[in-house]
Design a protein around this motif. Structure first.
Motif, PDB file in Angstrom:
ATOM      1  N   CYS A  57       0.841  -1.192   0.000  1.00 28.53           N
ATOM      2  CA  CYS A  57       0.000   0.000   0.000  1.00 28.53           C
ATOM      3  C   CYS A  57       0.881   1.248   0.000  1.00 28.53           C
ATOM      4  CB  CYS A  57      -0.922  -0.009   1.217  1.00 28.53           C
ATOM      5  SG  CYS A  57      -1.907   1.486   1.359  1.00 28.53           S
ATOM      6  N   CYS A 104      -0.146   3.393   3.498  1.00 25.26           N
ATOM      7  CA  CYS A 104       0.237   2.965   4.850  1.00 25.26           C
ATOM      8  C   CYS A 104       1.440   2.025   4.854  1.00 25.26           C
ATOM      9  CB  CYS A 104      -0.951   2.309   5.561  1.00 25.26           C
ATOM     10  SG  CYS A 104      -1.424   0.718   4.875  1.00 25.26           S
ATOM     11  N   CYS A 119      -4.416  -0.373  -0.004  1.00 25.48           N
ATOM     12  CA  CYS A 119      -5.209  -1.414   0.631  1.00 25.48           C
ATOM     13  C   CYS A 119      -6.655  -0.921   0.781  1.00 25.48           C
ATOM     14  CB  CYS A 119      -4.615  -1.785   1.985  1.00 25.48           C
ATOM     15  SG  CYS A 119      -4.724  -0.493   3.225  1.00 25.48           S
ATOM     16  N   CYS A 153      -7.168   2.084   3.289  1.00 21.70           N
ATOM     17  CA  CYS A 153      -6.725   3.398   2.796  1.00 21.70           C
ATOM     18  C   CYS A 153      -7.622   3.858   1.641  1.00 21.70           C
ATOM     19  CB  CYS A 153      -5.277   3.345   2.349  1.00 21.70           C
ATOM     20  SG  CYS A 153      -4.144   3.095   3.728  1.00 21.70           S
TER      21      CYS A 153
HETATM   22 ZN   LIG Z   1      -3.085   1.151   3.282  1.00 22.18          ZN
END
Ligand SMILES: [Zn+2]
Length: 124
Positions: free
Chosen positions: A95, A98, A116, A119
């Motif tokens: 991701c 994050c 992801c 997010c």
């Molecule tokens: Zn993420």
């Protein structure tokens, strides 16, 4: 072993998905480009009488519609190219927001995604 990324077999499967999608998208792009050229050609034929022609506005609408699809396909193609770049660089499947690994189940559905689910939901 925690930072190894995706297992090689998953990566190979996803690369095949991205490459197949890239091929389809390139074909769609070529088709839409022909379509747009056709619309522009037929529009040129009636252009002199555009203001009085009831077909005039629908041609403009059709053109805008095809142009939007074309932009979409182009953007999608770009995302796929970037996914292949990330695969080559070894950063694919992480991701970008994050830094956590994106579950392979999500990548199978959206192989070009960069975030992801958490997010993606947060940025919406
Ligand atoms: Zn993420």
């Amino acid at each position: 072993m925690s930072d190894a990324g995706l297992p090689a077999n998953d990566l190979a499967e996803l690369r095949a998905l991205v490459e197949a999608d890239r091929e389809r998208t390139a074909e769609r792009l070529a088709f839409l480009t022909r379509d747009l050229t056709g619309i522009l050609d037929s529009a040129a034929l009636v252009a002199t009488d555009d203001e009085h022609d009831p077909e005039g506005s629908s041609t403009a609408f059709e053109r805008a519609h095809v142009q939007a699809l074309l932009d979409q396909a182009r953007e999608h193609l770009r995302q796929l190219e970037l996914a292949l770049d990330r695969m080559a660089a070894g950063t694919y499947g992480r991701c970008e927001s994050c830094g956590r690994p994106i579950p392979v189940e999500r990548l199978r559905i959206r192989p070009a995604t960069t975030t992801c689910v958490t997010c993606a939901a947060r940025s919406r």
